[in-house]
Enzyme design. Structure first.
Site, PDB file in Angstrom:
ATOM      1  N   ARG A  80     -19.011  72.130  94.227  1.00 48.88           N
ATOM      2  CA  ARG A  80     -19.047  72.612  92.846  1.00 48.88           C
ATOM      3  C   ARG A  80     -17.624  72.951  92.410  1.00 48.88           C
ATOM      4  O   ARG A  80     -16.961  73.778  93.039  1.00 48.88           O
ATOM      5  CB  ARG A  80     -19.942  73.858  92.745  1.00 48.88           C
ATOM      6  CG  ARG A  80     -19.913  74.508  91.384  1.00 48.88           C
ATOM      7  CD  ARG A  80     -20.903  75.666  91.256  1.00 48.88           C
ATOM      8  NE  ARG A  80     -20.802  76.224  89.922  1.00 48.88           N
ATOM      9  CZ  ARG A  80     -20.385  77.457  89.639  1.00 48.88           C
ATOM     10  NH1 ARG A  80     -20.065  78.311  90.599  1.00 48.88           N
ATOM     11  NH2 ARG A  80     -20.309  77.862  88.384  1.00 48.88           N
ATOM     12  N   HIS A 124     -15.278  77.328  83.291  1.00 42.23           N
ATOM     13  CA  HIS A 124     -15.119  78.465  84.196  1.00 42.23           C
ATOM     14  C   HIS A 124     -13.933  79.293  83.682  1.00 42.23           C
ATOM     15  O   HIS A 124     -12.909  79.419  84.338  1.00 42.23           O
ATOM     16  CB  HIS A 124     -14.928  77.982  85.636  1.00 42.23           C
ATOM     17  CG  HIS A 124     -15.242  79.007  86.696  1.00 42.23           C
ATOM     18  ND1 HIS A 124     -16.182  78.795  87.676  1.00 42.23           N
ATOM     19  CD2 HIS A 124     -14.741  80.237  86.924  1.00 42.23           C
ATOM     20  CE1 HIS A 124     -16.238  79.858  88.480  1.00 42.23           C
ATOM     21  NE2 HIS A 124     -15.361  80.744  88.044  1.00 42.23           N
ATOM     22  N   GLU A 169     -20.970  82.272  84.349  1.00 43.45           N
ATOM     23  CA  GLU A 169     -21.027  83.727  84.208  1.00 43.45           C
ATOM     24  C   GLU A 169     -20.691  84.250  82.816  1.00 43.45           C
ATOM     25  O   GLU A 169     -19.662  84.909  82.607  1.00 43.45           O
ATOM     26  CB  GLU A 169     -20.108  84.381  85.248  1.00 43.45           C
ATOM     27  CG  GLU A 169     -20.534  84.068  86.674  1.00 43.45           C
ATOM     28  CD  GLU A 169     -19.743  84.839  87.724  1.00 43.45           C
ATOM     29  OE1 GLU A 169     -18.735  85.466  87.380  1.00 43.45           O
ATOM     30  OE2 GLU A 169     -20.159  84.815  88.893  1.00 43.45           O
ATOM     31  N   ASN A 304     -25.017  83.043  90.709  1.00 44.44           N
ATOM     32  CA  ASN A 304     -23.950  83.529  91.589  1.00 44.44           C
ATOM     33  C   ASN A 304     -24.333  84.914  92.093  1.00 44.44           C
ATOM     34  O   ASN A 304     -24.527  85.827  91.300  1.00 44.44           O
ATOM     35  CB  ASN A 304     -22.627  83.620  90.832  1.00 44.44           C
ATOM     36  CG  ASN A 304     -22.161  82.261  90.319  1.00 44.44           C
ATOM     37  OD1 ASN A 304     -22.707  81.226  90.706  1.00 44.44           O
ATOM     38  ND2 ASN A 304     -21.170  82.256  89.451  1.00 44.44           N
ATOM     39  N   TYR A 306     -23.576  88.090  94.766  1.00 42.58           N
ATOM     40  CA  TYR A 306     -22.600  88.700  95.669  1.00 42.58           C
ATOM     41  C   TYR A 306     -23.075  90.012  96.287  1.00 42.58           C
ATOM     42  O   TYR A 306     -22.876  90.274  97.447  1.00 42.58           O
ATOM     43  CB  TYR A 306     -21.274  88.941  94.940  1.00 42.58           C
ATOM     44  CG  TYR A 306     -20.492  87.665  94.733  1.00 42.58           C
ATOM     45  CD1 TYR A 306     -19.580  87.238  95.691  1.00 42.58           C
ATOM     46  CD2 TYR A 306     -20.687  86.878  93.615  1.00 42.58           C
ATOM     47  CE1 TYR A 306     -18.864  86.059  95.524  1.00 42.58           C
ATOM     48  CE2 TYR A 306     -19.981  85.691  93.440  1.00 42.58           C
ATOM     49  CZ  TYR A 306     -19.081  85.294  94.397  1.00 42.58           C
ATOM     50  OH  TYR A 306     -18.389  84.129  94.228  1.00 42.58           O
ATOM     51  N   GLU A 364     -22.928  80.382  93.869  1.00 44.48           N
ATOM     52  CA  GLU A 364     -21.818  81.092  94.522  1.00 44.48           C
ATOM     53  C   GLU A 364     -22.379  82.219  95.379  1.00 44.48           C
ATOM     54  O   GLU A 364     -23.332  82.894  94.989  1.00 44.48           O
ATOM     55  CB  GLU A 364     -20.855  81.754  93.510  1.00 44.48           C
ATOM     56  CG  GLU A 364     -19.948  80.822  92.772  1.00 44.48           C
ATOM     57  CD  GLU A 364     -18.986  81.564  91.838  1.00 44.48           C
ATOM     58  OE1 GLU A 364     -18.630  82.730  92.099  1.00 44.48           O
ATOM     59  OE2 GLU A 364     -18.604  80.957  90.819  1.00 44.48           O
TER      60      GLU A 364
HETATM   61  C1  GBH Z   1     -17.287  85.066  90.674  1.00 43.07           C
HETATM   62  O1  GBH Z   1     -17.567  86.170  89.841  1.00 43.07           O
HETATM   63  C2  GBH Z   1     -16.468  84.061  89.916  1.00 43.07           C
HETATM   64  O2  GBH Z   1     -17.285  83.047  89.374  1.00 43.07           O
HETATM   65  C3  GBH Z   1     -15.373  83.447  90.733  1.00 43.07           C
HETATM   66  O3  GBH Z   1     -14.494  82.758  89.879  1.00 43.07           O
HETATM   67  C4  GBH Z   1     -14.695  84.525  91.532  1.00 43.07           C
HETATM   68  O4  GBH Z   1     -13.583  84.020  92.229  1.00 43.07           O
HETATM   69  C5  GBH Z   1     -15.700  85.079  92.500  1.00 43.07           C
HETATM   70  O5  GBH Z   1     -16.777  85.618  91.807  1.00 43.07           O
HETATM   71  C6  GBH Z   1     -15.171  86.201  93.387  1.00 43.07           C
HETATM   72  O6  GBH Z   1     -14.888  87.336  92.641  1.00 43.07           O
HETATM   73  O7  GBH Z   1     -13.296  94.803  88.501  1.00 43.07           O
HETATM   74  O8  GBH Z   1     -14.508  95.998  90.222  1.00 43.07           O
HETATM   75  O9  GBH Z   1     -15.437  95.816  88.029  1.00 43.07           O
HETATM   76  C7  GBH Z   1     -18.402  87.150  90.410  1.00 43.07           C
HETATM   77  C8  GBH Z   1     -18.566  88.330  89.471  1.00 43.07           C
HETATM   78  C9  GBH Z   1     -17.283  89.834  88.217  1.00 43.07           C
HETATM   79  C10 GBH Z   1     -17.254  89.958  90.574  1.00 43.07           C
HETATM   80  C11 GBH Z   1     -16.056  90.688  88.161  1.00 43.07           C
HETATM   81  C12 GBH Z   1     -16.012  90.798  90.532  1.00 43.07           C
HETATM   82  C13 GBH Z   1     -14.870  92.467  89.262  1.00 43.07           C
HETATM   83  C14 GBH Z   1     -15.460  93.779  89.533  1.00 43.07           C
HETATM   84  N1  GBH Z   1     -17.343  89.079  89.446  1.00 43.07           N
HETATM   85  N2  GBH Z   1     -16.019  91.553  89.318  1.00 43.07           N
HETATM   86  S1  GBH Z   1     -14.588  95.189  89.012  1.00 43.07           S
END
Ligand code: GBH
Length: 459
Positions: A80, A124, A169, A304, A306, A364
């Site tokens: 992707r 993106h 996102e 996605n 996490y 993701e």
């Molecule tokens: C993904 O976002 C993205 O699609 C990707 O590009 C990125 O590299 C990957 O995650 C890893 O981060 O500043 O503490 O409030 C996931 C959602 C939203 C997670 C923003 C991190 C920052 C949190 N992301 N978030 S904070």
């Protein structure tokens, strides 16, 4: 027999890895590429960790052959990646930049040659700067700009690409980019303006789906990659599960993290009642024709995933956060936003497929770490393997219970530019030395190759 069933992933389960254009390509002004909002944003002092930028990043634009060779070595089923809109259309609209098109042509051909199926994201986060200067997501013309861009790429790549995602996102695009200013274009707009931008984004998605469908010359599977905050029932009792579900699809936060605000319009053709009520004073006009465009049929849920937040049933079953549920000092991870919560994809898959009645692909999931090349020449990242194993076993549980999950994309193939955190966070299966551009597969690379080879039986 029972054991065999429990360890198996479906035959056609998609094993993938993901990246995005701005985070890896570099070559920010090469071969006629126009600037994007991320080029402009990172070039402003004070925006990014140590004022870093992705002008060069992983130099993937010049080193893609080596990166595809790594994918082949990994045995990857699908890759992707995203297209840089301003590499293809330097000012966002008009005449295509042939060198930009040719780059993606060659990449797609090399992937197919290596047995890797391309999964393409159109957006993106890197809007052409010229379109931002015309108002970006606040200008309703974005619907046609995006539609024309989608038609262009479908016309060029739709003979070889069958898997498409329009946006990555939306909550980050609107919430981080337009409301809290942490991401490009760095705006801090009023809530009403953010809601307008969000509505335009969904309309652009709908127009994009139409254009991709129209341009497809092989069967097309199209979606939009969502993210939100997974709710984890504190205990697996009916009341806590229902509290978590209720909270997951609630819609009252003014920060765009409520999944239902984004996913209900796409799948059901209507915004959630709760949000319409809570946001009434700030809503733009919304017509039936708008909702019809937004709800073009999609083929799967792209998601996605996490982290996760524990929820329990309080008085009368009302959902409650459980602060400190996992103990002080975040024992489940190294970063505040990324607690390791292996239960997360199970609940995401179960709640989402039950509500939306579509199969789901995890587009993701990954783990960040301070990985470095050791004196023995290796990069040892047991936490990443442990973390991904847990998430994958939880995905297997969802599948075994009948919730249709069709694929998993690890974020990321390569260490790369982690937005406002610059290069300080490493998410790759492959380590990148940004001074030499040397790629070193981490221990997790060999681990993931084994997972793919055994179709998950090694987990
Ligand atoms: C993904 O976002 C993205 O699609 C990707 O590009 C990125 O590299 C990957 O995650 C890893 O981060 O500043 O503490 O409030 C996931 C959602 C939203 C997670 C923003 C991190 C920052 C949190 N992301 N978030 S904070």
């Amino acid at each position: 027999m029972k054991t065999a069933l429990k360890t198996a992933f479906p035959e056609n389960f998609v094993w993938g890895a993901a990246t995005s254009a701005y985070q890896i390509e570099g070559a920010w002004d090469a071969d006629g590429k126009g600037p994007s909002i991320w080029d402009a944003f990172t070039h402003e002092p004070g925006r990014i960790f140590e004022d870093q930028n992705a002008d060069v990043a992983c130099d993937h634009y010049h080193r893609w052959r080596e990166d595809v060779a790594l994918m082949r070595e990994l045995g990857l089923g699908a890759y992707r990646f995203s297209l840089s809109w301003s590499r293809i259309l330097p000012s966002g609209a008009g005449v295509a930049n042939e060198k930009g098109m040719a780059f993606y042509d060659a990449l797609i051909d090399a992937l197919l040659e290596a047995g890797v199926t391309p999964w393409v994201t159109l957006y993106h986060w890197d809007l052409p700067l010229a379109l931002q200067r015309k108002g970006g997501f606040l200008n309703r013309d974005i619907v046609e700009w995006f539609g024309d861009y989608a038609a262009l790429v479908a016309g060029r790549f739709g003979d070889r690409v069958g898997h498409w995602m329009t946006f990555n996102e939306p909550p980050v695009i609107i919430g981080f980019g337009h409301q809290r200013g942490q991401n490009a274009p760095g705006l801090r707009l009023a809530f009403a303006d953010c809601l307008l931008g969000a509505h335009h984004l969904l309309l652009a998605h709908g127009r994009g789906v139409q254009a991709l469908r129209a341009g497809a010359r092989i069967p097309a599977r199209i979606s939009i990659a969502h993210t939100s905050r997974e709710r984890i029932p504190m205990e697996e009792t009916l009341e806590h599960v229902e509290a978590a579900r209720r909270d997951y699809f609630s819609c009252r936060q003014r920060n765009f993290w409520d999944l239902a605000w984004w996913a209900d319009p796409v799948v059901f053709g209507r915004y959630p009642e709760e949000g319409l009520k809570a946001f009434a004073a700030d809503l733009p006009p919304i017509t039936d024709a708008d909702m019809a465009l937004i709800s073009q049929p999609v083929d799967f849920l792209a998601y996605n995933c996490y982290s996760g937040w524990p929820v329990r049933a309080g008085a009368g079953g009302a959902p409650e956060d459980v602060p400190g549920a996992w103990g002080p000092g975040n024992p489940r991870g190294t970063r505040p936003w990324l607690s390791i919560v292996p239960e997360a994809p199970y609940w995401a898959a179960r709640f989402q497929t039950e509500r939306y009645k579509l199969p789901l692909v995890f587009t993701e999931n990954g783990f960040n770490n301070i990985d470095f090349v050791h004196h023995d020449g290796g990069v040892h990242d047991p936490q990443r393997m442990d973390c991904a194993s847990g998430y994958l076993r939880s995905i297997r549980r969802a599948i075994n219970e009948g919730h249709p999950v069709q694929g998993y994309f690890h974020w990321s193939l390569l260490d790369n530019f982690e937005w406002s955190d610059g290069f300080s966070e490493r998410f790759g299966l492959v380590h990148v030395d940004y001074r030499t551009q040397k790629r070193t597969p981490k221990d997790s690379f060999a681990w993931y190759a084994g997972v793919i080879r055994t179709n998950g039986a090694s987990l």
